[in-house]
Design an enzyme around this catalytic site. Structure first.
Site, PDB file in Angstrom:
ATOM      1  N   ASP A 189      44.664  51.523  42.160  1.00  0.00           N
ATOM      2  CA  ASP A 189      43.750  51.718  41.460  1.00  0.00           C
ATOM      3  C   ASP A 189      43.674  52.967  40.555  1.00  0.00           C
ATOM      4  OD1 ASP A 189      42.448  48.705  40.178  1.00  0.00           O
ATOM      5  OD2 ASP A 189      41.778  50.488  39.509  1.00  0.00           O
TER       6      ASP A 189
ATOM      7  N   ASN B  74      42.491  38.067  39.832  1.00  0.00           N
ATOM      8  CA  ASN B  74      41.697  37.358  39.247  1.00  0.00           C
ATOM      9  C   ASN B  74      42.786  36.443  38.252  1.00  0.00           C
ATOM     10  OD1 ASN B  74      39.089  38.805  39.994  1.00  0.00           O
ATOM     11  ND2 ASN B  74      40.135  41.148  38.916  1.00  0.00           N
TER      12      ASN B  74
ATOM     13  N   GLY C   9      38.065  37.631  34.892  1.00  0.00           N
ATOM     14  CA  GLY C   9      38.067  40.014  34.050  1.00  0.00           C
ATOM     15  C   GLY C   9      39.395  40.196  34.393  1.00  0.00           C
ATOM     16  N   GLN C  10      40.802  38.965  33.999  1.00  0.00           N
ATOM     17  CA  GLN C  10      41.833  39.766  34.482  1.00  0.00           C
ATOM     18  C   GLN C  10      41.953  39.992  33.025  1.00  0.00           C
ATOM     19  OE1 GLN C  10      44.854  36.631  34.608  1.00  0.00           O
ATOM     20  NE2 GLN C  10      46.355  38.144  34.781  1.00  0.00           N
TER      21      GLN C  10
ATOM     22  N   HIS D 177      48.587  41.129  40.521  1.00  0.00           N
ATOM     23  CA  HIS D 177      48.263  41.743  41.141  1.00  0.00           C
ATOM     24  C   HIS D 177      47.116  41.409  42.000  1.00  0.00           C
ATOM     25  CE1 HIS D 177      46.468  42.102  37.488  1.00  0.00           C
ATOM     26  NE2 HIS D 177      45.047  42.807  38.356  1.00  0.00           N
TER      27      HIS D 177
ATOM     28  N   HIS E 145      44.033  42.887  44.443  1.00  0.00           N
ATOM     29  CA  HIS E 145      43.316  43.545  44.806  1.00  0.00           C
ATOM     30  C   HIS E 145      42.793  43.956  46.388  1.00  0.00           C
ATOM     31  CE1 HIS E 145      41.386  44.484  40.235  1.00  0.00           C
ATOM     32  NE2 HIS E 145      42.603  42.715  40.267  1.00  0.00           N
TER      33      HIS E 145
HETATM   34  P1  AMP Z   1      42.418  42.431  36.652  1.00  0.00           P
HETATM   35  O1  AMP Z   1      41.076  43.226  36.134  1.00  0.00           O
HETATM   36  O2  AMP Z   1      42.271  42.087  38.025  1.00  0.00           O
HETATM   37  O3  AMP Z   1      43.879  42.888  35.535  1.00  0.00           O
HETATM   38  O4  AMP Z   1      42.709  44.394  37.535  1.00  0.00           O
HETATM   39  C1  AMP Z   1      43.234  45.355  36.333  1.00  0.00           C
HETATM   40  C2  AMP Z   1      43.079  46.658  37.455  1.00  0.00           C
HETATM   41  O5  AMP Z   1      43.813  47.471  37.030  1.00  0.00           O
HETATM   42  C3  AMP Z   1      42.002  47.317  36.883  1.00  0.00           C
HETATM   43  O6  AMP Z   1      40.950  47.309  38.386  1.00  0.00           O
HETATM   44  C4  AMP Z   1      42.809  48.295  36.474  1.00  0.00           C
HETATM   45  O7  AMP Z   1      41.226  49.692  36.521  1.00  0.00           O
HETATM   46  C5  AMP Z   1      44.091  48.535  36.667  1.00  0.00           C
HETATM   47  N1  AMP Z   1      44.709  48.952  35.845  1.00  0.00           N
HETATM   48  C6  AMP Z   1      44.719  49.323  34.926  1.00  0.00           C
HETATM   49  N2  AMP Z   1      45.884  50.407  34.489  1.00  0.00           N
HETATM   50  C7  AMP Z   1      46.174  50.885  35.737  1.00  0.00           C
HETATM   51  C8  AMP Z   1      47.225  51.862  35.391  1.00  0.00           C
HETATM   52  N3  AMP Z   1      47.911  52.510  35.278  1.00  0.00           N
HETATM   53  N4  AMP Z   1      47.044  52.457  37.091  1.00  0.00           N
HETATM   54  C9  AMP Z   1      46.595  51.930  37.696  1.00  0.00           C
HETATM   55  N5  AMP Z   1      45.634  51.128  37.067  1.00  0.00           N
HETATM   56  C10 AMP Z   1      46.064  49.953  37.028  1.00  0.00           C
END
Ligand code: AMP
Ligand code: ZN
Length: 114
Positions: A30, A87, A93-94, A100, A102
């Site tokens: 992440d 999420n 908070g998506q 994905h 986490h």
């Molecule tokens: P969510 O809030 O569950 O949709 O999580 C999205 C996650 O993607 C967050 O933890 C971000 O830090 C992560 N994220 C967004 N863009 C990137 C990226 N280019 N590379 C790696 N992680 C990312």
């Protein structure tokens, strides 16, 4: 899906610190880690949210969890504990609408989450 940032990572059109790849899934660090270990496990195929998961995806979703658990073991956090969480939509908070998991670990976590 051409505008999806995670589809672009799958297609190697934007960089990521990829730590696992197979026919169905990839996993990468992440970019904004919330724990000492924070890895995202995603399907190669675009699925927007958990609400779009169908019966045909059951093996795929199980695979995401298995990959997450295997990475937890490889990173040495399996015994102490870790969290695998997906999420869904605004209240959770998506921010990226390509499902994905986490993988969070390396520190004690609170329950319930904030
Ligand atoms: P969510 O809030 O569950 O949709 O999580 C999205 C996650 O993607 C967050 O933890 C971000 O830090 C992560 N994220 C967004 N863009 C990137 C990226 N280019 N590379 C790696 N992680 C990312
Ligand atoms: Zn996508």
């Amino acid at each position: 899906m051409t505008e999806c940032i995670f589809c672009k990572i799958v297609a190697k059109k934007i960089p990521a610190r990829i730590i696992h790849e197979d026919d169905l899934a990839i996993a990468f660090e992440d970019i904004n880690p919330q724990a000492p270990i924070h890895i995202l496990i995603i399907p190669r195929r675009h699925i927007s949210t958990a609400l779009e998961i169908t019966q045909a995806d059951h093996a795929l979703i199980g695979h995401l969890f298995q990959v997450g658990a295997e990475i937890a073991q490889t990173r040495g956090i399996a015994e102490k504990g870790f969290r695998l969480v997906m999420n869904t939509n605004a209240d959770a908070g998506q921010a990226v609408f390509h499902i994905h998991l986490h993988l969070l670990g390396g520190r004690a976590m609170h329950w319930p989450p904030g």
